[in-house]
Design a protein around this motif. Structure first.
Motif, PDB file in Angstrom:
ATOM      1  N   ASP A  53       8.684   5.350  -0.993  1.00 20.09           N
ATOM      2  CA  ASP A  53       7.267   5.606  -0.707  1.00 20.09           C
ATOM      3  C   ASP A  53       6.456   5.671  -1.988  1.00 20.09           C
ATOM      4  O   ASP A  53       6.887   6.278  -2.978  1.00 20.09           O
ATOM      5  N   PHE A  54       5.278   5.107  -1.928  1.00 22.53           N
ATOM      6  CA  PHE A  54       4.294   5.284  -3.002  1.00 22.53           C
ATOM      7  C   PHE A  54       3.629   6.648  -2.823  1.00 22.53           C
ATOM      8  O   PHE A  54       3.154   6.972  -1.733  1.00 22.53           O
ATOM      9  N   ILE A  55       3.632   7.449  -3.858  1.00 26.45           N
ATOM     10  CA  ILE A  55       2.936   8.743  -3.822  1.00 26.45           C
ATOM     11  C   ILE A  55       1.591   8.548  -4.518  1.00 26.45           C
ATOM     12  O   ILE A  55       1.541   8.203  -5.701  1.00 26.45           O
ATOM     13  N   ASN A  56       0.536   8.792  -3.771  1.00 26.81           N
ATOM     14  CA  ASN A  56      -0.798   8.489  -4.269  1.00 26.81           C
ATOM     15  C   ASN A  56      -1.456   9.739  -4.851  1.00 26.81           C
ATOM     16  O   ASN A  56      -1.729  10.689  -4.123  1.00 26.81           O
ATOM     17  N   GLY A  57      -1.679   9.735  -6.150  1.00 28.72           N
ATOM     18  CA  GLY A  57      -2.371  10.877  -6.750  1.00 28.72           C
ATOM     19  C   GLY A  57      -2.160  10.908  -8.243  1.00 28.72           C
ATOM     20  O   GLY A  57      -1.389  10.113  -8.793  1.00 28.72           O
ATOM     21  N   PRO A  58      -2.848  11.834  -8.903  1.00 33.06           N
ATOM     22  CA  PRO A  58      -2.680  11.961 -10.353  1.00 33.06           C
ATOM     23  C   PRO A  58      -1.354  12.635 -10.694  1.00 33.06           C
ATOM     24  O   PRO A  58      -0.798  13.383  -9.885  1.00 33.06           O
ATOM     25  N   ALA A  77       0.814  -1.227   0.000  1.00 35.71           N
ATOM     26  CA  ALA A  77       0.000   0.000   0.000  1.00 35.71           C
ATOM     27  C   ALA A  77       0.843   1.270   0.000  1.00 35.71           C
ATOM     28  O   ALA A  77       0.414   2.304  -0.500  1.00 35.71           O
ATOM     29  N   THR A  78       2.052   1.178   0.549  1.00 35.57           N
ATOM     30  CA  THR A  78       2.836   2.409   0.717  1.00 35.57           C
ATOM     31  C   THR A  78       4.200   2.352   0.015  1.00 35.57           C
ATOM     32  O   THR A  78       5.026   3.229   0.230  1.00 35.57           O
ATOM     33  N   THR A  79       4.416   1.333  -0.791  1.00 35.54           N
ATOM     34  CA  THR A  79       5.768   1.120  -1.325  1.00 35.54           C
ATOM     35  C   THR A  79       5.776   0.885  -2.826  1.00 35.54           C
ATOM     36  O   THR A  79       4.935   0.158  -3.351  1.00 35.54           O
TER      37      THR A  79
END
Ligand SMILES: Nc1ncnc2c1ncn2[C@@H]1O[C@H](COP(=O)(O)OP(=O)(O)O)[C@@H](O)[C@H]1O
Ligand SMILES: [Mg+2]
Length: 197
Positions: A75-80, A16-18
């Protein structure tokens, strides 16, 4: 799950975060050169991520570097991507983006591939893809970075381009106290570009 494939890397979301960014073998390069290049870029990107963390700059935090398999875990960056939302509110985004490029430059980080595809909107604009970055104090290097951004905005966002670059430069002044040196250089860089045409 694969979430991105750029020119030189495959990016996979591993939880979820990587995310895992793996630089892939390029068959058209000599294997020895290919290995050296992928290793150098992997290390360079890791080093810059370290600097960005110290600065508390909006970018992924590095979790692991593996310069044998040419992998970075971050880190996974969540967004457009900024590319997909830029035209909707380009005045605000342009200023913010310019200010953040200014902050990078004030800290002697030259991104090397400033396009709206290398920025993700997650409450604020976060920057990714530092594989071509360099650490430099030279106004020339910083001016070229801005020039490439200018070219990228014109080709990808021609509908809003003319206004947006003005706001980028306005933001940049807020981010980099030494903006005047860079702007003087930028004029020269752009003159060179025009002379080539
Ligand atoms: N930390 C991250 N969080 C979310 N998505 C990412 C992240 N890093 C990369 N990506 C996705 O993977 C794509 C390719 O990664 P990038 O670092 O830009 O490599 P390339 O050098 O191949 O362009 C990006 O455009 C983005 O969609
Ligand atoms: Mg990229």
């Amino acid at each position: 799950m694969m979430i991105g494939q750029g020119a030189e890397a495959i990016v996979t979301k591993t939880d979820a975060t990587t995310v895992l960014k793996e630089r892939i073998v390029k068959d058209y390069r000599h294997p020895v050169i290919d290995n050296a290049l992928r290793k150098a870029r992997t290390r360079r990107e890791a080093k810059i991520f370290g600097k960005l963390a110290v600065m508390d700059f909006p970018a992924p935090r590095l979790k692991l570097m593996d310069d044998v398999n040419m992998r970075l875990t971050m880190d996974f960056i969540n967004g457009p991507k900024l590319r997909d939302v830029f035209p909707t509110d380009n005045v605000r985004f342009s200023k913010e983006l310019g200010r953040k490029v200014g902050v990078l430059h004030a800290n002697d980080i030259v991104h090397g591939d400033l396009t709206t595809s290398n920025m993700i909107l997650d409450n604020e604009i976060k920057f990714i893809d530092f594989g071509l970055s360099l650490i430099s104090k030279k106004a020339e290097d910083k001016a070229v970075d801005l020039h490439l951004l200018d070219r990228a905005l014109e080709s990808k966002h021609h509908e809003v381009y003319s206004g947006s670059m003005l706001h980028v430069l306005e933001g940049y002044k807020e981010g980099n106290p030494a903006w005047q040196d860079v702007f003087n250089r930028l004029e020269k860089v752009q003159k060179r570009g025009r002379n080539k045409k």
